[in-house]
Design an enzyme around this catalytic site. Sequence first.
Site, PDB file in Angstrom:
ATOM      1  N   GLU A  31     -34.595  -5.703  10.397  1.00 13.91           N
ATOM      2  CA  GLU A  31     -33.755  -4.818  10.140  1.00 13.91           C
ATOM      3  C   GLU A  31     -34.150  -3.986  10.876  1.00 13.91           C
ATOM      4  OE1 GLU A  31     -30.839  -2.937   9.673  1.00 13.91           O
ATOM      5  OE2 GLU A  31     -29.681  -4.439   8.587  1.00 13.91           O
ATOM      6  N   ASN A 161     -23.779   0.574   5.953  1.00  9.57           N
ATOM      7  CA  ASN A 161     -24.485   0.870   7.178  1.00  9.57           C
ATOM      8  C   ASN A 161     -24.340   1.283   7.843  1.00  9.57           C
ATOM      9  OD1 ASN A 161     -26.637  -2.174   7.801  1.00  9.57           O
ATOM     10  ND2 ASN A 161     -25.213  -2.965   6.555  1.00  9.57           N
ATOM     11  N   ASP A 211     -22.247  -4.353  10.156  1.00 12.34           N
ATOM     12  CA  ASP A 211     -23.922  -4.509   9.872  1.00 12.34           C
ATOM     13  C   ASP A 211     -24.105  -2.885  11.103  1.00 12.34           C
ATOM     14  OD1 ASP A 211     -26.173  -4.719   8.841  1.00 12.34           O
ATOM     15  OD2 ASP A 211     -26.216  -6.879   8.803  1.00 12.34           O
TER      16      ASP A 211
END
Length: 307
Positions: A31, A161, A211
């Site tokens: 991430e 997100n 995301d």
Amino acid sequence: MTMLHTPFSQIAAPETVPISVLCMERCHLGEGPSYDASSDTAWWFDILERRLFEARLETGRVRIHDLPVMASALAQIDANRQMLAAEDGLYLREIASGKLTRVAKLAGKDGPIRSNDARVHQSGTFWVSTMGRAAEAGAGAIHAFRDGEVSLLFSGLTIPNAICFSPDGATGYFADTRENALYRVSIDPATGLPVGAPAILHKREAAGGLDGAVTDEQGLIWCAIWGGGCVDVYSPSGDRLRSIAMPARQPSCPVFVGPRFDRLLVTSAYENMSADARTADPDHGRTFRADVGAIGRAEPCLRWGGS
């Protein structure tokens, strides 16, 4: 740079573009990629394994730094310092030594949390999201860090997100992956703080979840689709314009990299994948670099102590 797009309804399958594996090391939960153009260095995290990756793109050399906390994103302050978003707060990091000093707390109203997505607005304000450790419904939030103070922007989210901003700094975007909704909100370009209420820009009905995201120089929104094996591109009005196939089923977040910001770095993850699912997805958890035919923008530096 002018790009012409086929209407998405006419696109039968995601595009295939040239993609290479930037880092073979698998991330449990990759991430938070960012790029420092001054040093041609990309950074990203493996949240669950408490690791920070540092990749010198010209040489391909990758270093992995172990962390004492779960961290998910960083903001560049200057050539010597970064700000890390972590499970219990924001940490000042000295790049040369790796020394961490907590400068602000992040707290949830119910139970333990961790940081998730984050990005710096052009004004230097750092938007940071938090969520429940088990993705508890409504436990997520988005905060702003400016001039040393943390303020709450939005609450009642589950998996916040896709934090990113329009090139003129007047619009912010974010998503709730659980709801599969992408939001837009008007913000003050001078402060990076909201001046209105969020509204749904796009509701994803197809497989996979919205995301991490980043905008390009045209203001298009490039969003990784967790579980969908692709990065989708949305217009500022919410139209889905492109879909680009990724080598992993769970891409998590993109950022533009390179001296011209003409490559897309995309992290991925193998979180919650069974052994059979990993076998069927041989590049799970790896980090990729794609030639997507678009130009991004430099990531702004965080405003810290008047800098």
